[in-house]
Design an enzyme around this catalytic site. Structure first.
Site, PDB file in Angstrom:
ATOM      1  CE  LYS A  33      -1.012  -0.231   5.181  1.00  0.00           C
ATOM      2  NZ  LYS A  33       0.549   1.392   4.996  1.00  0.00           N
ATOM      3  CB  THR A  34       3.797   1.948   1.315  1.00  0.00           C
ATOM      4  OG1 THR A  34       3.452   2.263   2.692  1.00  0.00           O
ATOM      5  CG2 THR A  34       5.000   3.478   1.618  1.00  0.00           C
ATOM      6  CG  ASP A 225      -0.975   5.339   5.211  1.00  0.00           C
ATOM      7  OD1 ASP A 225      -1.740   4.473   4.567  1.00  0.00           O
ATOM      8  OD2 ASP A 225       0.677   4.338   5.053  1.00  0.00           O
ATOM      9  CD  GLU A 226      -1.472   2.094   8.589  1.00  0.00           C
ATOM     10  OE1 GLU A 226      -2.425   1.464   8.980  1.00  0.00           O
ATOM     11  OE2 GLU A 226      -0.471   1.413   8.364  1.00  0.00           O
ATOM     12  CD  GLN A 256      -3.114  -4.445   8.413  1.00  0.00           C
ATOM     13  OE1 GLN A 256      -1.448  -4.438   9.439  1.00  0.00           O
ATOM     14  NE2 GLN A 256      -2.856  -4.438   7.142  1.00  0.00           N
ATOM     15  NE  ARG A 614       2.640  -6.281  11.523  1.00  0.00           N
ATOM     16  CZ  ARG A 614       1.978  -5.393  10.338  1.00  0.00           C
ATOM     17  NH1 ARG A 614       2.764  -4.784   9.925  1.00  0.00           N
ATOM     18  NH2 ARG A 614       0.930  -6.343   9.695  1.00  0.00           N
TER      19      ARG A 614
END
Length: 776
Positions: A33-34, A225-226, A256, A614
């Site tokens: 996504k980044t 973002d997020e 998340q 992670r």
């Protein structure tokens, strides 16, 4: 079209090429996504969108810096500098520097961190004469913070009888007054806390339509973002700014969303399509980070949540190793297992320390892990512990620097007016505070005009106060022509701070001097770095803002080779080849405080999903049978989340029947032979010898999933006839005790036993290893 678009897969390319209108990107863990956000910004700029017209809001400053660096390599450094990019707090602090004067704030306002806020609230509680055991300053600060994030201002609070009644019921009827005093004192000190940076931005955009129009026109393309971690206050700012052009792109993953305790509202992402017309929806479902086993296991866990957006995360990576589950007897043994496993992996696979992370639900769990790593000489770093900028000596230096920029800063002044010691006692400070409140001025302004005020302060103390004011003014003059480093170095020497710690001479004093030296190195580094940024000067104001908004995770996690220890909340957005998730027990993970409602439990499950995703190559899950909590050894039960992972993805390193074995140092031959004629024989049933094999954990799990009607009938075990009410018994773990009562039949027989040391416990007799000492 530039080559960078070719680096994207089809799913990533679609949202990058989508130019106008609202769009939402649901991005699974490790799906890039980044990269999508970065390339979308670069593509907009290549399509002719002015970099000044783009606003990008990220989760950490570190993420913003990395994205800016990537964008600079595509579109050039000078254009990338013009982007407004950073966290909500850093971007809106900048906005308030330009337009906060409309709300009565100076452009050089101080940003109070949590510690500053708590100290001020503690002062207010003391000044109001309230019971500090009822009005606990940390609880009060949390309450005020949640009010601000929900846009409940002081005025709104006093117009809401339900809130006032709730505080009265909690025996804190004067909480509203504390809130009012706190807001007034911050305003008088020219200070905002973190929550104010959002609350005041909302106030500015609501009360001044011309300011809103200015920024709507400026930020024609907004990227967030997020988005699942935004709170109500952040949501409203984004909605207001994007309302005119509606070119808003939000990226996130409802699976998340783990910050509801901080006010994050998962409904912001779940309801995004209701807020805007014709929302384009894109899904990033290919995971590039983890092995097939890790991705599939994470999917099987999150599938248990009812409230979620539909997506199917997959990967083309190798299967990888199974997720390893390890059971220890105690938390100390759990620590030894983790340290030993890291040590072995390093030796066998030539791994670096930085390839490993240990994640836990609460900070207190780190102690046993730290002890074990130290004994193995494995270097580690704790994230989220006491940050460098929270250390006393660093806060002392920063307090002087804050006073230079904003002498009205009450918390900074109270911190250093008598440090190093100048003979200005607490009584004098109390008189100054009373006078400041009486005249509606700052303490510094009162100190400036001591001659005109009758404060009953002796001439010697007055001179010392005047000298302090003169010193601060001399620093302010120097600030006009110096960069942050030159000034900070001068302040550390001139105030006597360095001399104070040098005189100390103890190892602690030397460590404090080294920390101040490290701070000065950091300021020098900052000043050099600012030379690369457009419109930046490397001034003290810029440095203090950078420090105030720094988060613990903004430090580069790869700057040295250490095992990373952190809570799962802090691990968000990071990745490691090997991940250990410790403390997988009921009431710890999921937390006992987060199991009252389905939504709380679902957030805990999302937290486990974040932890597991992670890991790139291998994940280890550990739990204990006993754990010290609040100083007591308690029985622990494996987490329900372990049961939720489909069994084909896991390997139990400690099956049920393979528990801990003590290796005796005594030679067993010294005891002679056992006289078997005296042993009680267990009679075979149906002519077959009694089974010596127990099912392993996977088999037990399958048995539990079978429906009762198709379960094979089990015959009751033979129990020692001496197990009767009143008998004295011995248990391998609980020691000696007396049977108070026996109930149930067959395999369900239970004994209620009063143990001499452990109190009363109920044990299933078929599992309890009881030795009869004497019958009743």
């Amino acid at each position: 079209m530039s080559n960078f678009i070719d680096e994207l897969n089809d799913a990533q390319r679609a949202p990058v090429l989508h130019k106008d209108g609202p769009l939402m990107v649901i991005a699974g863990a490790g799906s890039g996504k980044t990269r999508v956000l970065t390339y979308r910004i670069a593509h907009l700029m290549e399509q002719g969108v002015d970099s000044f017209n783009i606003l990008a809001l990220t989760f950490t400053n570190k993420a913003a810096r990395e994205m800016k660096k990537r964008i600079a390599t595509i579109v050039g450094n000078s254009e990338a500098k013009n982007l407004w990019m950073g966290t909500f707090h850093s971007v809106f602090a900048k906005l308030l520097r330009f337009d906060g004067d409309k709300l009565g704030y100076p452009s050089n306002f101080t940003i109070y961190d949590t510690q500053d806020s708590q100290r001020l609230i503690a002062s207010i509680i003391k000044e109001m004469g309230l019971d500090k055991d009822i009005y606990k300053y940390k609880q009060v600060q949390n309450r005020i913070s949640s009010y601000k994030n929900s846009l409940i201002t002081v005025k709104a609070y006093f117009q809401n009888p339900e809130l006032m009644e709730a505080d009265a019921m909690a025996k804190r009827p004067r909480l509203g007054e504390i809130y009012q005093n706190y807001v007034d004192r911050c305003f008088k000190a020219g200070a905002m806390d973190f929550d104010d940076l959002l609350l005041r931005t909302n106030e500015l955009l609501t009360r001044f339509p011309e300011v809103l129009m200015k920024y709507q026109d400026r930020f024609r393309y907004i990227l967030v973002d997020e988005y699942q971690d935004t709170n109500h206050s952040q949501y409203l700012i984004v909605k207001a700014l994007s309302d005119r052009y509606q070119n808003i792109c939000v990226v996130g993953d409802d699976a998340q969303s783990i910050y509801s305790f901080r006010g994050a509202n998962i409904n912001n992402i779940l309801n995004f399509q209701k807020d805007y017309d014709d929302v384009a929806m894109y899904r990033l479902e290919q995971n590039y980070r983890s092995t097939k086993n890790i991705v599939s296991a994470a999917n099987s866990i999150i599938a248990n949540n009812k409230n979620q957006l539909e997506k199917n995360v997959w990967t083309s990576n190798d299967d990888g190793g199974l997720i390893k589950i390890h059971r220890s007897v105690t938390d100390a043994e759990e620590g030894r297992y983790v340290a030993g496993s890291i040590f072995e992996s390093k030796m066998q696979n030539q791994m670096q320390n930085g390839d490993f992370a240990v994640l836990y639900r609460t900070n207190s769990q780190s102690r046993a892990i730290e002890d074990a790593l130290r004994k193995r000489d494995i270097p580690y770093r704790i994230y989220g512990g006491l940050s460098f900028y929270q250390r006393k000596e660093i806060k002392d230096v920063l307090a002087y620097l804050r006073l230079i920029i904003n002498p009205k800063d009450e918390e900074a002044l109270k911190r250093v007016v008598n440090f190093p010691t100048r003979g200005i006692g607490q009584t004098t400070i109390d008189k100054l505070v009373v006078a400041a409140n009486h005249y509606g001025r700052s303490i510094y302004e009162v100190m400036e005009h001591l001659d005109k005020l009758n404060l009953n302060i002796n001439s010697g103390t007055k001179r010392k106060l005047t000298d302090f004011v003169t010193m601060i003014k001399s620093f302010q003059i120097m600030n006009e022509g110096s960069d942050a480093f030159t000034l900070a170095e001068h302040v550390a020497k001139k105030t006597g701070l360095l001399l104070e710690f040098k005189k100390d001479g103890t190892p602690e004093g030397i460590a404090k001097m080294e920390n101040i030296e490290e701070l000065l190195n950091g300021i020098k580094d900052f000043v050099e770095g600012q030379k690369e940024i457009a419109d930046a000067t490397g001034s003290l104001t810029e440095f203090l803002e950078d420090v105030a908004l720094a988060t613990d995770m903004d430090k580069d996690i790869e700057d040295d080779d250490r095992v990373a220890l952190m809570t799962i909340h802090l691990a968000k957005g990071l990745e490691f080849p090997y991940v250990y998730i410790v403390g997988m027990e009921e009431d710890l993970f999921p937390s006992a405080m987060s199991m009252n409602t389905r939504s709380e439990l679902e957030e805990e499950r999302r937290l486990f999903y974040v932890a597991l995703t992670r890991a790139e190559k291998q994940a280890f899950l550990t739990y204990t049978q006993n754990r010290y909590r609040w100083g007591k050894l308690i029985d622990a039960e494996p987490s329900r989340f372990l049961e939720e992972i489909e069994e084909q993805y896991v390997e139990n390193l400690t099956p049920v029947n393979d528990g801990y074995r003590y290796k005796s140092t005594i030679d067993k031959n010294i005891f002679g032979e056992v006289d078997k004629s005296k042993l009680r024989q267990v009679k075979p049933q149906n002519g077959t010898p009694p089974s010596t094999q127990k099912p392993n954990e996977n088999q037990l799990r399958k048995l539990r999933k079978l429906k009762p009607e198709i379960s094979a009938p089990t015959k009751p075990m033979d129990l020692d006839p001496g197990l009767v009410t009143g008998a004295r018994v011995n248990h391998t773990r609980f020691g000696r005790g007396k049977i108070l009562n026996i109930e149930g039949a067959g395999n369900d027989r239970k004994a209620e036993i009063h143990f001499d040391q452990g109190g009363i416990k109920k044990l299933l007799l078929r599992f309890a290893k009881l030795e009869v000492l004497d019958s009743a």
